[in-house]
Design an enzyme around this catalytic site. Structure first.
Site, PDB file in Angstrom:
ATOM      1  N   ASP A   1      92.811 -31.317  54.582  1.00  0.00           N
ATOM      2  CA  ASP A   1      93.363 -30.046  55.034  1.00  0.00           C
ATOM      3  C   ASP A   1      92.405 -28.952  54.519  1.00  0.00           C
ATOM      4  O   ASP A   1      91.612 -29.199  53.596  1.00  0.00           O
ATOM      5  CB  ASP A   1      94.760 -29.899  54.407  1.00  0.00           C
ATOM      6  CG  ASP A   1      95.382 -28.561  54.708  1.00  0.00           C
ATOM      7  OD1 ASP A   1      95.465 -28.207  55.882  1.00  0.00           O
ATOM      8  OD2 ASP A   1      95.770 -27.869  53.750  1.00  0.00           O
ATOM      9  N   LEU A   2      92.457 -27.777  55.111  1.00  0.00           N
ATOM     10  CA  LEU A   2      91.524 -26.718  54.716  1.00  0.00           C
ATOM     11  C   LEU A   2      92.185 -25.706  53.762  1.00  0.00           C
ATOM     12  O   LEU A   2      91.875 -25.663  52.566  1.00  0.00           O
ATOM     13  CB  LEU A   2      90.994 -26.020  55.986  1.00  0.00           C
ATOM     14  CG  LEU A   2      90.042 -24.856  55.797  1.00  0.00           C
ATOM     15  CD1 LEU A   2      88.771 -25.269  55.074  1.00  0.00           C
ATOM     16  CD2 LEU A   2      89.686 -24.245  57.162  1.00  0.00           C
ATOM     17  N   ASP A   3      93.101 -24.915  54.326  1.00  0.00           N
ATOM     18  CA  ASP A   3      93.726 -23.851  53.547  1.00  0.00           C
ATOM     19  C   ASP A   3      94.606 -24.437  52.442  1.00  0.00           C
ATOM     20  O   ASP A   3      95.539 -25.178  52.724  1.00  0.00           O
ATOM     21  CB  ASP A   3      94.559 -22.987  54.500  1.00  0.00           C
ATOM     22  CG  ASP A   3      95.268 -21.858  53.790  1.00  0.00           C
ATOM     23  OD1 ASP A   3      94.806 -21.447  52.715  1.00  0.00           O
ATOM     24  OD2 ASP A   3      96.289 -21.381  54.301  1.00  0.00           O
TER      25      ASP A   3
ATOM     26  N   THR B   1      92.856 -19.461  51.635  1.00  0.00           N
ATOM     27  CA  THR B   1      92.951 -18.386  52.618  1.00  0.00           C
ATOM     28  C   THR B   1      94.403 -17.916  52.792  1.00  0.00           C
ATOM     29  O   THR B   1      94.651 -16.996  53.569  1.00  0.00           O
ATOM     30  CB  THR B   1      92.388 -18.851  53.983  1.00  0.00           C
ATOM     31  OG1 THR B   1      92.779 -20.207  54.189  1.00  0.00           O
ATOM     32  CG2 THR B   1      90.879 -18.759  54.025  1.00  0.00           C
TER      33      THR B   1
ATOM     34  N   LYS C   1     102.791 -21.784  55.018  1.00  0.00           N
ATOM     35  CA  LYS C   1     101.645 -22.651  54.726  1.00  0.00           C
ATOM     36  C   LYS C   1     101.673 -23.921  55.561  1.00  0.00           C
ATOM     37  O   LYS C   1     102.676 -24.620  55.599  1.00  0.00           O
ATOM     38  CB  LYS C   1     101.597 -23.002  53.233  1.00  0.00           C
ATOM     39  CG  LYS C   1     101.236 -21.783  52.396  1.00  0.00           C
ATOM     40  CD  LYS C   1     101.050 -22.126  50.933  1.00  0.00           C
ATOM     41  CE  LYS C   1     100.649 -20.888  50.157  1.00  0.00           C
ATOM     42  NZ  LYS C   1     100.597 -21.118  48.722  1.00  0.00           N
ATOM     43  N   GLY C   2     100.554 -24.198  56.211  1.00  0.00           N
ATOM     44  CA  GLY C   2     100.401 -25.463  56.943  1.00  0.00           C
ATOM     45  C   GLY C   2     100.956 -25.460  58.355  1.00  0.00           C
ATOM     46  O   GLY C   2     100.697 -26.385  59.104  1.00  0.00           O
ATOM     47  N   ILE C   3     101.740 -24.438  58.710  1.00  0.00           N
ATOM     48  CA  ILE C   3     102.293 -24.434  60.073  1.00  0.00           C
ATOM     49  C   ILE C   3     101.428 -23.560  60.987  1.00  0.00           C
ATOM     50  O   ILE C   3     100.659 -22.733  60.519  1.00  0.00           O
ATOM     51  CB  ILE C   3     103.785 -24.011  60.106  1.00  0.00           C
ATOM     52  CG1 ILE C   3     103.971 -22.567  59.633  1.00  0.00           C
ATOM     53  CG2 ILE C   3     104.628 -24.972  59.280  1.00  0.00           C
ATOM     54  CD1 ILE C   3     105.370 -22.030  59.909  1.00  0.00           C
TER      55      ILE C   3
ATOM     56  N   ARG D   1      99.963 -20.888  63.959  1.00  0.00           N
ATOM     57  CA  ARG D   1     100.045 -19.424  64.070  1.00  0.00           C
ATOM     58  C   ARG D   1     101.331 -18.987  64.780  1.00  0.00           C
ATOM     59  O   ARG D   1     102.024 -18.082  64.322  1.00  0.00           O
ATOM     60  CB  ARG D   1      98.826 -18.915  64.841  1.00  0.00           C
ATOM     61  CG  ARG D   1      98.663 -17.415  64.775  1.00  0.00           C
ATOM     62  CD  ARG D   1      97.441 -16.981  65.573  1.00  0.00           C
ATOM     63  NE  ARG D   1      96.242 -17.727  65.189  1.00  0.00           N
ATOM     64  CZ  ARG D   1      95.111 -17.776  65.912  1.00  0.00           C
ATOM     65  NH1 ARG D   1      95.035 -17.099  67.033  1.00  0.00           N
ATOM     66  NH2 ARG D   1      94.073 -18.463  65.489  1.00  0.00           N
TER      67      ARG D   1
ATOM     68  N   SER E   1      92.877 -29.706  59.964  1.00  0.00           N
ATOM     69  CA  SER E   1      93.509 -28.418  59.669  1.00  0.00           C
ATOM     70  C   SER E   1      94.275 -27.878  60.869  1.00  0.00           C
ATOM     71  O   SER E   1      93.873 -28.109  62.011  1.00  0.00           O
ATOM     72  CB  SER E   1      92.417 -27.411  59.268  1.00  0.00           C
ATOM     73  OG  SER E   1      92.916 -26.096  59.287  1.00  0.00           O
ATOM     74  N   ALA E   2      95.348 -27.132  60.590  1.00  0.00           N
ATOM     75  CA  ALA E   2      96.113 -26.494  61.664  1.00  0.00           C
ATOM     76  C   ALA E   2      95.421 -25.230  62.160  1.00  0.00           C
ATOM     77  O   ALA E   2      95.786 -24.686  63.199  1.00  0.00           O
ATOM     78  CB  ALA E   2      97.504 -26.133  61.141  1.00  0.00           C
TER      79      ALA E   2
ATOM     80  N   ASN F   1      90.776 -21.181  63.169  1.00  0.00           N
ATOM     81  CA  ASN F   1      89.630 -20.436  62.615  1.00  0.00           C
ATOM     82  C   ASN F   1      88.818 -21.267  61.624  1.00  0.00           C
ATOM     83  O   ASN F   1      88.039 -20.708  60.843  1.00  0.00           O
ATOM     84  CB  ASN F   1      90.130 -19.172  61.908  1.00  0.00           C
ATOM     85  CG  ASN F   1      90.757 -18.189  62.885  1.00  0.00           C
ATOM     86  OD1 ASN F   1      90.108 -17.750  63.829  1.00  0.00           O
ATOM     87  ND2 ASN F   1      92.014 -17.852  62.665  1.00  0.00           N
TER      88      ASN F   1
ATOM     89  N   LYS G   1     101.616 -30.183  62.359  1.00  0.00           N
ATOM     90  CA  LYS G   1     102.158 -30.959  61.245  1.00  0.00           C
ATOM     91  C   LYS G   1     103.626 -30.539  61.086  1.00  0.00           C
ATOM     92  O   LYS G   1     103.905 -29.341  61.229  1.00  0.00           O
ATOM     93  CB  LYS G   1     101.402 -30.627  59.941  1.00  0.00           C
ATOM     94  CG  LYS G   1      99.906 -30.939  60.003  1.00  0.00           C
ATOM     95  CD  LYS G   1      99.170 -30.262  58.831  1.00  0.00           C
ATOM     96  CE  LYS G   1      97.664 -30.394  58.998  1.00  0.00           C
ATOM     97  NZ  LYS G   1      96.899 -29.663  57.980  1.00  0.00           N
TER      98      LYS G   1
ATOM     99  N   GLU H   1      96.284 -32.851  51.028  1.00  0.00           N
ATOM    100  CA  GLU H   1      97.124 -31.807  51.614  1.00  0.00           C
ATOM    101  C   GLU H   1      97.871 -30.990  50.565  1.00  0.00           C
ATOM    102  O   GLU H   1      98.298 -31.537  49.566  1.00  0.00           O
ATOM    103  CB  GLU H   1      98.208 -32.474  52.479  1.00  0.00           C
ATOM    104  CG  GLU H   1      98.037 -32.352  53.956  1.00  0.00           C
ATOM    105  CD  GLU H   1      98.176 -30.953  54.535  1.00  0.00           C
ATOM    106  OE1 GLU H   1      98.633 -30.028  53.834  1.00  0.00           O
ATOM    107  OE2 GLU H   1      97.826 -30.788  55.706  1.00  0.00           O
ATOM    108  N   ASP H   2      98.040 -29.689  50.851  1.00  0.00           N
ATOM    109  CA  ASP H   2      98.806 -28.840  49.932  1.00  0.00           C
ATOM    110  C   ASP H   2     100.200 -28.510  50.474  1.00  0.00           C
ATOM    111  O   ASP H   2     101.017 -27.942  49.742  1.00  0.00           O
ATOM    112  CB  ASP H   2      98.076 -27.520  49.654  1.00  0.00           C
ATOM    113  CG  ASP H   2      98.056 -26.616  50.871  1.00  0.00           C
ATOM    114  OD1 ASP H   2      97.731 -27.102  51.967  1.00  0.00           O
ATOM    115  OD2 ASP H   2      98.389 -25.423  50.729  1.00  0.00           O
TER     116      ASP H   2
HETATM  117  P1  B16 Z   1      95.144 -19.882  62.242  1.00  0.00           P
HETATM  118  P2  B16 Z   1      95.670 -25.551  57.077  1.00  0.00           P
HETATM  119  C1  B16 Z   1      96.876 -23.484  58.277  1.00  0.00           C
HETATM  120  O1  B16 Z   1      95.717 -24.055  57.711  1.00  0.00           O
HETATM  121  C2  B16 Z   1      97.478 -22.471  57.321  1.00  0.00           C
HETATM  122  O2  B16 Z   1      97.936 -23.123  56.142  1.00  0.00           O
HETATM  123  C3  B16 Z   1      98.647 -21.793  57.987  1.00  0.00           C
HETATM  124  O3  B16 Z   1      99.199 -20.829  57.127  1.00  0.00           O
HETATM  125  C4  B16 Z   1      98.183 -21.148  59.299  1.00  0.00           C
HETATM  126  O4  B16 Z   1      99.270 -20.560  59.992  1.00  0.00           O
HETATM  127  C5  B16 Z   1      97.534 -22.206  60.175  1.00  0.00           C
HETATM  128  O5  B16 Z   1      96.463 -22.827  59.475  1.00  0.00           O
HETATM  129  C6  B16 Z   1      96.979 -21.627  61.461  1.00  0.00           C
HETATM  130  O6  B16 Z   1      95.905 -20.784  61.150  1.00  0.00           O
HETATM  131  O7  B16 Z   1      96.023 -18.710  62.545  1.00  0.00           O
HETATM  132  O8  B16 Z   1      93.853 -19.510  61.564  1.00  0.00           O
HETATM  133  O9  B16 Z   1      94.909 -20.740  63.457  1.00  0.00           O
HETATM  134  O10 B16 Z   1      96.454 -25.479  55.819  1.00  0.00           O
HETATM  135  O11 B16 Z   1      96.258 -26.509  58.099  1.00  0.00           O
HETATM  136  O12 B16 Z   1      94.194 -25.762  56.870  1.00  0.00           O
HETATM  137 MG    MG Z   2      96.994 -26.290  53.806  1.00  0.00          MG
END
Ligand code: B16
Ligand code: MG
Length: 227
Positions: A21-23, A29, A57-59, A61, A126-127, A130, A157, A181-182
């Site tokens: 996972d990224l964030d 971020t 977190k993790g869901i 946009r 990652s979700a 960006n 996820k 994963e966090d």
């Molecule tokens: P974006 P991850 C997720 O990243 C974030 O944890 C989550 O807060 C965010 O809504 C989602 O990416 C979508 O991000 O708006 O940049 O497409 O934890 O899956 O790496």
């Molecule tokens: Mg994450």
């Protein structure tokens, strides 16, 4: 000819691939997401807490937007929702455009280097839509054999799609993969994919992970063999 006897053991499937996972795992971020969502909420005339932000977190946009609007009891049409999500994303992108390698979380480069040198294949799962900008600005892109992010999946996820796609692109079965994963939703996604997982964060929260540590700086390659 060797005939297998009834004591033949199924060979132990060892881990060959790591899905990250990224964030919250490689970079933090979440603070930037929080600032941008808060600015949007304030513009709409309400606010939300840092504790509520944990739920984002993790869901995806759009799921995040629905939650934020719900906290403010705001109802919007789908056209308006797309505009609001784009507005938030513009503010968020302004912030991540300024990210530097100093924002990579402790131990990440060392751990990814050790995994690569030990022969593991690495993919991002990652979700975020960006992820490309973030990986580029933090100089992490070169570590990954494959990148799967929010632009390539249709289900968020805890659906396992993002991790199953990563495993498929790397050419390994789910049992040969481990997910880092966090988010609770991300650990569930790993479980739904039939993969082992290492939780990054609070062990009281990430109860379904095989192992929980506070960060990648607390892990060694050997830990993967003992999951
Ligand atoms: P974006 P991850 C997720 O990243 C974030 O944890 C989550 O807060 C965010 O809504 C989602 O990416 C979508 O991000 O708006 O940049 O497409 O934890 O899956 O790496
Ligand atoms: Mg994450």
């Amino acid at each position: 000819m060797n005939t297998p006897n009834s004591y033949t053991l199924i060979p132990h499937t060892s881990i060959k691939a790591c899905l990250f996972d990224l964030d919250g795992v490689l970079v933090d971020t979440a603070g930037y997401h929080y600032q941008a969502w808060k600015r949007l909420a304030n513009q709409l005339g309400f606010d939300f807490t840092e504790a509520q932000n944990e739920e984002l977190k993790g869901i995806s946009r759009m799921e995040s937007l629905d939650k934020v609007l719900g906290w403010g009891k705001a109802t919007k049409s789908s056209v308006e929702k797309n505009e609001l999500a784009a507005l938030k994303n513009g503010w968020y992108v302004d912030m991540i455009n300024k990210m530097t390698p100093e924002e990579v979380l402790p131990g990440v480069e060392d751990f990814l280097t050790a995994l690569t040198q030990s022969g593991y294949k690495l993919a991002l799962g990652s979700a975020s839509k960006n992820s490309g900008i973030i990986l580029k600005n933090t100089h992490l892109t070169h570590f990954f054999d494959e990148i799967v992010d929010g632009n390539m999946v249709s289900k968020s996820k805890p659906d396992p799609e993002v991790f199953l796609k990563g495993a498929e692109l790397l050419g390994f079965a789910p049992e040969q993969c481990v997910v880092f994963e966090d988010a609770v939703a991300g650990i569930k996604a790993a479980k739904n994919a039939g993969m082992k997982s290492i939780g990054i964060g609070d062990k009281n929260l990430l109860t379904e992970a095989n192992l929980v540590v506070s960060g990648l700086n607390k892990l060694t390659v050997e830990d993967l063999e003992n999951l």
